[in-house]
Design a protein around this motif. Structure first.
Motif, mmCIF file in Angstrom:
data_model
loop_
_atom_site.group_PDB
_atom_site.id
_atom_site.type_symbol
_atom_site.label_atom_id
_atom_site.label_comp_id
_atom_site.label_asym_id
_atom_site.label_seq_id
_atom_site.Cartn_x
_atom_site.Cartn_y
_atom_site.Cartn_z
ATOM 1 N N ILE A 55 0.536 -1.224 0.193
ATOM 2 C CA ILE A 55 0.192 -0.013 -0.100
ATOM 3 C C ILE A 55 0.703 1.515 0.055
ATOM 4 N N LEU A 56 2.039 0.798 0.531
ATOM 5 C CA LEU A 56 3.231 2.467 0.711
ATOM 6 C C LEU A 56 4.245 2.231 -0.934
ATOM 7 N N ASN A 57 3.178 3.084 -1.999
ATOM 8 C CA ASN A 57 3.837 2.848 -3.110
ATOM 9 C C ASN A 57 3.410 3.948 -3.945
ATOM 10 N N GLN A 58 3.915 4.090 -5.119
ATOM 11 C CA GLN A 58 4.328 5.535 -5.420
ATOM 12 C C GLN A 58 2.787 6.325 -5.856
ATOM 13 N N HIS A 59 1.374 5.926 -6.033
ATOM 14 C CA HIS A 59 0.769 5.995 -6.121
ATOM 15 C C HIS A 59 -0.014 6.665 -4.572
ATOM 16 N N LEU A 60 0.775 5.926 -3.536
ATOM 17 C CA LEU A 60 -0.055 6.862 -2.321
ATOM 18 C C LEU A 60 0.898 7.821 -2.331
ATOM 19 N N GLY A 96 6.302 -5.619 4.606
ATOM 20 C CA GLY A 96 5.239 -5.734 2.892
ATOM 21 C C GLY A 96 4.282 -4.501 2.415
ATOM 22 N N HIS A 97 4.459 -3.835 3.484
ATOM 23 C CA HIS A 97 3.426 -2.728 3.105
ATOM 24 C C HIS A 97 4.275 -1.596 2.667
ATOM 25 N N LEU A 98 5.820 -2.132 2.519
ATOM 26 C CA LEU A 98 6.058 -0.792 1.372
ATOM 27 C C LEU A 98 6.849 -1.635 -0.099
ATOM 28 N N VAL A 99 7.015 -1.035 -0.915
ATOM 29 C CA VAL A 99 6.836 -0.374 -1.904
ATOM 30 C C VAL A 99 8.899 0.218 -1.238
ATOM 31 N N ASP A 100 9.933 -1.088 -1.487
ATOM 32 C CA ASP A 100 10.902 0.089 -0.740
ATOM 33 C C ASP A 100 11.713 1.328 -2.645
ATOM 34 N N GLN A 101 12.262 0.238 -3.906
ATOM 35 C CA GLN A 101 11.947 1.171 -4.703
ATOM 36 C C GLN A 101 11.385 2.732 -4.965
ATOM 37 N N ASP A 102 10.096 2.652 -4.884
ATOM 38 C CA ASP A 102 8.907 3.683 -4.819
ATOM 39 C C ASP A 102 9.371 4.904 -4.367
ATOM 40 N N GLN A 149 12.453 5.421 -2.649
ATOM 41 C CA GLN A 149 13.760 5.649 -2.997
ATOM 42 C C GLN A 149 13.656 7.458 -3.869
ATOM 43 N N ASP A 150 12.784 6.257 -4.741
ATOM 44 C CA ASP A 150 12.623 7.551 -6.201
ATOM 45 C C ASP A 150 11.670 8.908 -5.774
ATOM 46 N N PHE A 151 10.361 8.414 -4.535
ATOM 47 C CA PHE A 151 10.029 9.903 -3.947
ATOM 48 C C PHE A 151 11.004 10.618 -3.264
ATOM 49 N N ILE A 152 11.885 9.755 -2.708
ATOM 50 C CA ILE A 152 13.046 10.281 -1.709
ATOM 51 C C ILE A 152 13.820 11.457 -2.750
ATOM 52 N N HIS A 153 14.253 10.713 -4.319
ATOM 53 C CA HIS A 153 14.942 11.484 -4.830
ATOM 54 C C HIS A 153 15.024 12.146 -5.284
ATOM 55 N N LYS A 202 22.780 -7.075 3.925
ATOM 56 C CA LYS A 202 24.132 -6.312 3.779
ATOM 57 C C LYS A 202 23.803 -5.180 2.069
ATOM 58 N N ASP A 203 22.951 -5.642 1.931
ATOM 59 C CA ASP A 203 23.733 -5.175 -0.524
ATOM 60 C C ASP A 203 22.193 -3.838 0.067
ATOM 61 N N HIS A 204 21.808 -3.868 1.264
ATOM 62 C CA HIS A 204 20.181 -3.195 0.451
ATOM 63 C C HIS A 204 20.146 -1.637 0.793
ATOM 64 N N PHE A 205 19.625 -0.667 -0.783
ATOM 65 C CA PHE A 205 20.095 0.289 -0.218
ATOM 66 C C PHE A 205 19.628 1.365 0.414
ATOM 67 N N PHE A 206 18.766 1.082 1.191
ATOM 68 C CA PHE A 206 18.872 1.364 2.395
ATOM 69 C C PHE A 206 19.664 1.826 3.819
ATOM 70 N N TRP A 207 20.175 1.143 4.090
ATOM 71 C CA TRP A 207 21.413 1.191 4.519
ATOM 72 C C TRP A 207 22.330 2.433 3.863
ATOM 73 N N ASN A 208 22.652 2.975 2.727
ATOM 74 C CA ASN A 208 23.226 3.729 2.010
ATOM 75 C C ASN A 208 22.425 5.039 2.117
ATOM 76 N N LEU A 209 21.175 5.197 2.349
ATOM 77 C CA LEU A 209 20.238 5.633 2.408
ATOM 78 C C LEU A 209 20.071 7.561 3.285
ATOM 79 N N ASP A 210 20.600 8.332 3.065
ATOM 80 C CA ASP A 210 21.170 9.555 3.625
ATOM 81 C C ASP A 210 19.465 9.857 5.233
ATOM 82 N N GLU A 211 18.210 10.009 4.467
ATOM 83 C CA GLU A 211 17.369 10.314 4.051
ATOM 84 C C GLU A 211 16.508 9.186 5.364
ATOM 85 N N VAL A 212 17.472 7.834 5.347
ATOM 86 C CA VAL A 212 16.431 6.696 6.215
ATOM 87 C C VAL A 212 16.691 6.689 7.141
ATOM 88 N N LEU A 213 16.012 7.034 8.277
ATOM 89 C CA LEU A 213 16.381 6.737 9.464
ATOM 90 C C LEU A 213 15.713 4.996 10.167
#
Ligand code: NDP
Length: 309
Positions: free
Chosen positions: A204-209, A226-232, A234-238, A257-268
């Motif tokens: 449900i937490l996707n680009q449309h929302l 599972g609620h979040l579309v991770d890539q969406d 990242q796109d909306f943060i960018h 360890k290779d997930h992009f969230f680890w390196n996204l400054d805007e994500v706590l």
């Protein structure tokens, strides 16, 4: 007649001890120790190994050790015809509320950026926001969402909530159903997800929302990965539509360890620890339900199989 505890972390012994301290007559086993599986009537579960429940032919009752039950529905071999209960606990709700409040204040006052600046010896005030100016939207106004909403309203936030059905809560604007989702999102500067993970809420937490949120909105997901579309996200943060996010839950935990969230400054990120069942607080309701089951009485905190929560 006995209880089996099935979970894959190191908490089985403390749960077993808490159950037996509460009632010394209880026969409780870890699924890893030798025990007569035919005698087990109740399985107390948290993210059990898929298929493990099949080994208990005489189960009459399944109890989740937490508020969520999504992991039970995800096991195709779980005996879904049995009654399933979940935890409904005031302390769990208070812990969640404190966690969400801390995250929102951290965001409003820019505290994360000061910690980063401190490591670089940079003296730089950043603009802050005031509680009274911030509209918080809570997706899910159940046991946890209601506690969070009421506590946030008490400290001065403008709070609104979205659920399946309308709610009458003082100082909280209520929205319900898919038709009212967009107006709810349009007025949420901070969006907190406290929905159960079901077929209807997956992704449900996707680009449309996100597109319906005001520019610079902030996301807090403390429900399920599972609620979040991770890539969406990242796109909306960018594209600077979402200013940042606090995440406690992930598709895979621990997060690879290779997930992009680890390196996204805007994500706590926090490690699925917003609010944890406290055995002292939760064991009495579990034992009470076990006894009710034995006495043929209706159980408390039953999950609806149709709704999936
Ligand atoms: P509840 O079942 O009490 O509340 C769920 C809420 O979501 C209800 O208000 C319900 O609406 C609403 N809802 C469900 N499906 C929909 C839908 N399709 N559309 C609109 N609204 C919907 O759950 P809790 O508050 O106890 O817990 C919520 C979740 O929090 C848990 O399922 C779990 O995943 C997560 N959690 C996370 C923790 C952590 O540490 N990160 C700790 C504990 C829980 P209605 O009221 O109308 O039925």
């Amino acid at each position: 007649m006995s209880i089996v505890i099935i979970r894959q972390d190191d908490k089985i012994e403390s749960w077993k001890k808490a159950l037996q301290s509460h009632d010394a007559t209880l026969e409780v086993y870890s699924y890893l120790e030798p025990h007569d599986k035919e005698k087990v009537e109740m399985a107390l579960v948290w993210k059990h190994p898929i298929g493990s429940l099949k080994k208990y032919p005489n189960l009459v009752y399944l109890a989740s050790m937490g508020a969520g039950v999504d992991f039970i529905f995800e096991d195709p071999s779980a005996p879904l015809a049995l009654p399933i209960t979940r935890v409904v606990d005031r302390q769990l709700a208070i812990d969640m509320s404190e966690h969400v409040l801390a995250l929102i204040l951290n965001y409003l006052k820019g505290l994360d950026s000061y910690k980063v600046n401190q490591t670089k010896k940079i003296w730089k005030p950043v603009p802050y926001k005031r509680i009274a100016d911030v509209r918080v939207g809570i997706l899910g106004l159940g046991v946890l969402g209601t506690q969070v909403a009421q506590d946030l309203a008490k400290v001065g936030f403008q709070v609104q909530g979205w659920a399946h059905s309308h709610k009458e809560l003082q100082n909280i604007k209520s929205y319900a159903g898919n038709n009212e989702l967009n107006p709810f999102l349009n007025g949420s500067d901070v969006l907190v997800c406290l929905l159960p993970l079901t077929e209807a809420t997956t992704g449900i937490l996707n680009q449309h929302l996100f597109a319906q949120l005001p520019k610079n909105a902030y996301l807090i997901n403390v429900a399920r990965g599972g609620h979040l579309v991770d890539q969406d996200l990242q796109d909306f943060i960018h594209k600077q539509h979402i200013s940042g996010a606090s995440l406690d839950v992930y598709h895979e935990e621990p997060l690879p360890k290779d997930h992009f969230f680890w390196n996204l400054d805007e994500v706590l990120m926090t490690p699925h620890h917003a609010s944890v069942s406290d055995t002292n607080s939760v064991v009495p309701q579990i034992v009470e339900n076990y006894k009710r089951m034995q006495a043929g009485l209706p159980l408390f905190h039953l999950v609806s199989k149709n709704k999936g929560y």
